[in-house]
Design a protein around this motif. Structure first.
Motif, PDB file in Angstrom:
ATOM      1  N   VAL A   5      -2.506  -6.612  11.371  1.00  0.00           N
ATOM      2  CA  VAL A   5      -1.660  -5.449  11.588  1.00  0.00           C
ATOM      3  C   VAL A   5      -0.502  -5.501  10.617  1.00  0.00           C
ATOM      4  CG1 VAL A   5      -0.247  -4.156  13.205  1.00  0.00           C
ATOM      5  CG2 VAL A   5      -2.287  -5.331  14.017  1.00  0.00           C
ATOM      6  N   GLU A   6      -0.459  -4.531   9.718  1.00  0.00           N
ATOM      7  CA  GLU A   6       0.638  -4.434   8.774  1.00  0.00           C
ATOM      8  C   GLU A   6       1.584  -3.324   9.207  1.00  0.00           C
ATOM      9  OE1 GLU A   6      -2.921  -3.285   6.365  1.00  0.00           O
ATOM     10  OE2 GLU A   6      -2.562  -3.212   8.543  1.00  0.00           O
ATOM     11  N   SER A   7       2.817  -3.450   8.796  1.00  0.00           N
ATOM     12  CA  SER A   7       3.836  -2.479   9.152  1.00  0.00           C
ATOM     13  C   SER A   7       4.921  -2.492   8.084  1.00  0.00           C
ATOM     14  CB  SER A   7       4.420  -2.792  10.537  1.00  0.00           C
ATOM     15  OG  SER A   7       5.007  -4.081  10.564  1.00  0.00           O
ATOM     16  N   GLY A   8       5.977  -1.766   8.324  1.00  0.00           N
ATOM     17  CA  GLY A   8       7.116  -1.790   7.431  1.00  0.00           C
ATOM     18  C   GLY A   8       7.161  -0.691   6.399  1.00  0.00           C
ATOM     19  N   PHE A  37      -3.705  -4.921  -0.840  1.00  0.00           N
ATOM     20  CA  PHE A  37      -4.282  -3.887  -1.680  1.00  0.00           C
ATOM     21  C   PHE A  37      -3.558  -2.585  -1.385  1.00  0.00           C
ATOM     22  CE2 PHE A  37      -7.430  -7.134  -1.509  1.00  0.00           C
ATOM     23  CZ  PHE A  37      -8.171  -7.040  -2.677  1.00  0.00           C
ATOM     24  N   ARG A  38      -3.700  -1.632  -2.267  1.00  0.00           N
ATOM     25  CA  ARG A  38      -3.100  -0.329  -2.014  1.00  0.00           C
ATOM     26  C   ARG A  38      -3.994   0.765  -2.554  1.00  0.00           C
ATOM     27  NH1 ARG A  38       2.081  -0.620  -6.208  1.00  0.00           N
ATOM     28  NH2 ARG A  38       0.871  -0.451  -8.161  1.00  0.00           N
ATOM     29  N   GLN A  39      -3.859   1.915  -1.951  1.00  0.00           N
ATOM     30  CA  GLN A  39      -4.609   3.073  -2.403  1.00  0.00           C
ATOM     31  C   GLN A  39      -3.663   4.260  -2.502  1.00  0.00           C
ATOM     32  OE1 GLN A  39      -8.060   4.131  -0.063  1.00  0.00           O
ATOM     33  NE2 GLN A  39      -9.003   5.092  -1.848  1.00  0.00           N
ATOM     34  N   ALA A  40      -3.465   4.713  -3.715  1.00  0.00           N
ATOM     35  CA  ALA A  40      -2.610   5.854  -3.972  1.00  0.00           C
ATOM     36  C   ALA A  40      -3.417   7.136  -3.811  1.00  0.00           C
ATOM     37  CB  ALA A  40      -2.025   5.767  -5.374  1.00  0.00           C
ATOM     38  N   PRO A  41      -2.738   8.244  -3.578  1.00  0.00           N
ATOM     39  CA  PRO A  41      -3.455   9.512  -3.442  1.00  0.00           C
ATOM     40  C   PRO A  41      -4.322   9.807  -4.657  1.00  0.00           C
ATOM     41  CG  PRO A  41      -1.191   9.758  -2.716  1.00  0.00           C
ATOM     42  CD  PRO A  41      -1.294   8.400  -3.358  1.00  0.00           C
ATOM     43  N   THR A  91       3.774   4.533  -4.661  1.00  0.00           N
ATOM     44  CA  THR A  91       3.405   5.303  -3.483  1.00  0.00           C
ATOM     45  C   THR A  91       1.924   5.115  -3.176  1.00  0.00           C
ATOM     46  OG1 THR A  91       5.130   6.965  -3.802  1.00  0.00           O
ATOM     47  CG2 THR A  91       3.205   7.620  -2.528  1.00  0.00           C
ATOM     48  N   ALA A  92       1.641   4.667  -1.976  1.00  0.00           N
ATOM     49  CA  ALA A  92       0.265   4.381  -1.592  1.00  0.00           C
ATOM     50  C   ALA A  92       0.237   3.938  -0.142  1.00  0.00           C
ATOM     51  CB  ALA A  92      -0.328   3.274  -2.472  1.00  0.00           C
ATOM     52  N   VAL A  93      -0.960   3.859   0.394  1.00  0.00           N
ATOM     53  CA  VAL A  93      -1.169   3.171   1.651  1.00  0.00           C
ATOM     54  C   VAL A  93      -1.460   1.717   1.311  1.00  0.00           C
ATOM     55  CG1 VAL A  93      -2.585   2.964   3.726  1.00  0.00           C
ATOM     56  CG2 VAL A  93      -2.018   5.223   2.813  1.00  0.00           C
ATOM     57  N   THR A 118      -0.388   0.677   5.994  1.00  0.00           N
ATOM     58  CA  THR A 118       0.927   1.239   6.242  1.00  0.00           C
ATOM     59  C   THR A 118       1.323   2.036   5.006  1.00  0.00           C
ATOM     60  OG1 THR A 118       3.207   0.738   6.935  1.00  0.00           O
ATOM     61  CG2 THR A 118       2.177  -0.815   5.405  1.00  0.00           C
ATOM     62  N   ARG A 119       1.844   3.207   5.232  1.00  0.00           N
ATOM     63  CA  ARG A 119       2.105   4.129   4.140  1.00  0.00           C
ATOM     64  C   ARG A 119       3.488   3.916   3.544  1.00  0.00           C
ATOM     65  NH1 ARG A 119      -0.530   8.617   2.666  1.00  0.00           N
ATOM     66  NH2 ARG A 119      -1.737   8.543   4.615  1.00  0.00           N
ATOM     67  N   VAL A 120       3.516   3.820   2.235  1.00  0.00           N
ATOM     68  CA  VAL A 120       4.761   3.696   1.487  1.00  0.00           C
ATOM     69  C   VAL A 120       4.868   4.896   0.561  1.00  0.00           C
ATOM     70  CG1 VAL A 120       6.027   2.373  -0.256  1.00  0.00           C
ATOM     71  CG2 VAL A 120       4.798   1.179   1.574  1.00  0.00           C
ATOM     72  N   THR A 121       5.967   5.602   0.679  1.00  0.00           N
ATOM     73  CA  THR A 121       6.220   6.747  -0.189  1.00  0.00           C
ATOM     74  C   THR A 121       7.537   6.539  -0.904  1.00  0.00           C
ATOM     75  OG1 THR A 121       5.025   8.236   1.314  1.00  0.00           O
ATOM     76  CG2 THR A 121       6.473   9.246  -0.315  1.00  0.00           C
TER      77      THR A 121
END
Length: 124
Positions: A5-8, A37-41, A91-93, A118-121
């Motif tokens: 579980v990630e958050s923040g 890992f991250r996935q950007a739009p 910016t990515a999840v 967790t979404r970072v914008t």
């Protein structure tokens, strides 16, 4: 069975910092590589950072070197991604993942367990 579980995540301005924790439960991740890992739009999921179980080895994609730091606290079954000097292109999840050593840390399919993200914008 390992649950992650990630958050923040959140909405921040360029130049800001965020720290993302990922808590593992269900089974200890002893002997596991922990990765982010991250996935950007509109883009494919990409490797960000990884850390060995002992914490002695870390890996980063070039675009985050010097800005992001991965760390862990085995006693708390938690891995952290400290993100500084955030840019709009960050910016990515963001997803936390784990896989048994040895794995190729940059390959997403080598990981067995994944968090929900967790979404970072980052605004400019």
């Amino acid at each position: 069975q390992v649950q992650l579980v990630e958050s923040g995540g959140g909405l921040v301005q360029a130049g800001a910092s965020l720290r993302l924790p990922c808590v593992a439960s269900g089974r200890t991740f002893s002997g596991y590589v922990m990765g982010w890992f991250r996935q950007a739009p509109g883009k494919e999921r990409e490797f960000v950072a990884a850390i060995s179980w002992s914490g002695s080895s870390t890996f980063y994609t070039n675009s985050v070197k010097g800005r992001f730091t991965i760390s862990k606290d085995n006693a708390k079954n938690t891995v952290y991604l400290q993100m500084n000097s955030l840019k709009p292109e960050d910016t990515a999840v963001y997803y936390c993942a784990s896989g048994p050593q040895p794995i190729v840390a940059t390959r997403q399919y080598d990981y067995d367990y994944w968090g929900q993200g967790t979404r970072v914008t980052v605004s400019s």
